[in-house]
Design a protein around this motif. Structure first.
Motif, PDB file in Angstrom:
ATOM      1  N   LYS A  55       0.814  -1.218   0.000  1.00  0.00           N
ATOM      2  CA  LYS A  55       0.000   0.000   0.000  1.00  0.00           C
ATOM      3  C   LYS A  55       0.849   1.271   0.000  1.00  0.00           C
ATOM      4  O   LYS A  55       0.329   2.372   0.001  1.00  0.00           O
ATOM      5  CB  LYS A  55      -0.930   0.027   1.217  1.00  0.00           C
ATOM      6  CG  LYS A  55      -1.879  -1.140   1.296  1.00  0.00           C
ATOM      7  CD  LYS A  55      -2.889  -1.084   0.199  1.00  0.00           C
ATOM      8  CE  LYS A  55      -3.903  -2.204   0.359  1.00  0.00           C
ATOM      9  NZ  LYS A  55      -4.864  -2.224  -0.730  1.00  0.00           N
ATOM     10  N   ILE A  56       2.180   1.118   0.014  1.00  0.00           N
ATOM     11  CA  ILE A  56       3.111   2.247   0.033  1.00  0.00           C
ATOM     12  C   ILE A  56       3.860   2.265  -1.294  1.00  0.00           C
ATOM     13  O   ILE A  56       4.365   1.238  -1.741  1.00  0.00           O
ATOM     14  CB  ILE A  56       4.147   2.114   1.173  1.00  0.00           C
ATOM     15  CG1 ILE A  56       3.470   1.814   2.513  1.00  0.00           C
ATOM     16  CG2 ILE A  56       5.078   3.309   1.219  1.00  0.00           C
ATOM     17  CD1 ILE A  56       2.993   2.982   3.281  1.00  0.00           C
ATOM     18  N   ARG A  57       3.933   3.455  -1.921  1.00  0.00           N
ATOM     19  CA  ARG A  57       4.628   3.562  -3.203  1.00  0.00           C
ATOM     20  C   ARG A  57       5.434   4.857  -3.237  1.00  0.00           C
ATOM     21  O   ARG A  57       4.910   5.920  -2.907  1.00  0.00           O
ATOM     22  CB  ARG A  57       3.601   3.552  -4.333  1.00  0.00           C
ATOM     23  CG  ARG A  57       4.182   3.626  -5.723  1.00  0.00           C
ATOM     24  CD  ARG A  57       3.100   3.453  -6.774  1.00  0.00           C
ATOM     25  NE  ARG A  57       2.211   4.589  -6.852  1.00  0.00           N
ATOM     26  CZ  ARG A  57       2.334   5.586  -7.755  1.00  0.00           C
ATOM     27  NH1 ARG A  57       3.295   5.572  -8.624  1.00  0.00           N
ATOM     28  NH2 ARG A  57       1.461   6.579  -7.758  1.00  0.00           N
ATOM     29  N   ILE A  58       6.689   4.761  -3.632  1.00  0.00           N
ATOM     30  CA  ILE A  58       7.511   5.952  -3.813  1.00  0.00           C
ATOM     31  C   ILE A  58       7.185   6.516  -5.187  1.00  0.00           C
ATOM     32  O   ILE A  58       7.390   5.856  -6.209  1.00  0.00           O
ATOM     33  CB  ILE A  58       9.013   5.624  -3.688  1.00  0.00           C
ATOM     34  CG1 ILE A  58       9.305   5.063  -2.288  1.00  0.00           C
ATOM     35  CG2 ILE A  58       9.859   6.860  -3.967  1.00  0.00           C
ATOM     36  CD1 ILE A  58      10.704   4.536  -2.101  1.00  0.00           C
ATOM     37  N   VAL A  59       6.642   7.737  -5.198  1.00  0.00           N
ATOM     38  CA  VAL A  59       6.199   8.368  -6.439  1.00  0.00           C
ATOM     39  C   VAL A  59       7.361   9.067  -7.137  1.00  0.00           C
ATOM     40  O   VAL A  59       7.518   8.964  -8.351  1.00  0.00           O
ATOM     41  CB  VAL A  59       5.053   9.372  -6.158  1.00  0.00           C
ATOM     42  CG1 VAL A  59       4.634  10.096  -7.409  1.00  0.00           C
ATOM     43  CG2 VAL A  59       3.875   8.658  -5.510  1.00  0.00           C
ATOM     44  N   SER A  60       8.176   9.784  -6.381  1.00  0.00           N
ATOM     45  CA  SER A  60       9.326  10.471  -6.967  1.00  0.00           C
ATOM     46  C   SER A  60      10.442  10.578  -5.942  1.00  0.00           C
ATOM     47  O   SER A  60      10.209  10.448  -4.746  1.00  0.00           O
ATOM     48  CB  SER A  60       8.932  11.861  -7.467  1.00  0.00           C
ATOM     49  OG  SER A  60       8.568  12.697  -6.395  1.00  0.00           O
ATOM     50  N   GLY A  61      11.662  10.815  -6.449  1.00  0.00           N
ATOM     51  CA  GLY A  61      12.809  10.957  -5.565  1.00  0.00           C
ATOM     52  C   GLY A  61      13.481   9.649  -5.210  1.00  0.00           C
ATOM     53  O   GLY A  61      14.103   9.540  -4.169  1.00  0.00           O
TER      54      GLY A  61
END
Length: 77
Positions: A55-61
């Motif tokens: 349920k956790i996603r790194i979108v940018s960076g």
């Protein structure tokens, strides 16, 4: 929900905190190599919010200390 997160790799003590401007700071013991710090970031945020890692996603960076992370929290019906 989307959050701005500052990651602190090589931390002696892991944890999630909120700094003065409202940004989440996550201290991880993992090094910023081969995605290890990002993996640990997702694990700590999942524990903090009480959701599955999926349920956790790194979108940018992905390669920076400052990241935008998306957390899919369960909906109350």
């Amino acid at each position: 929900m989307r959050l701005t997160v500052k990651v602190k790799p090589f931390a002696k003590k892991e944890g999630v905190s909120v700094n003065a401007n409202g940004t989440l700071e996550v201290a991880v013991s993992a090094p910023p190599e081969k995605g290890k710090a990002n993996e640990r970031l997702v694990e700590l945020l999942a524990e903090h919010f009480g959701v599955a890692k999926s349920k956790i996603r790194i979108v940018s960076g992905h390669t920076k200390r400052q990241k935008v992370v998306e957390v899919n929290l369960p909906q109350d019906n």
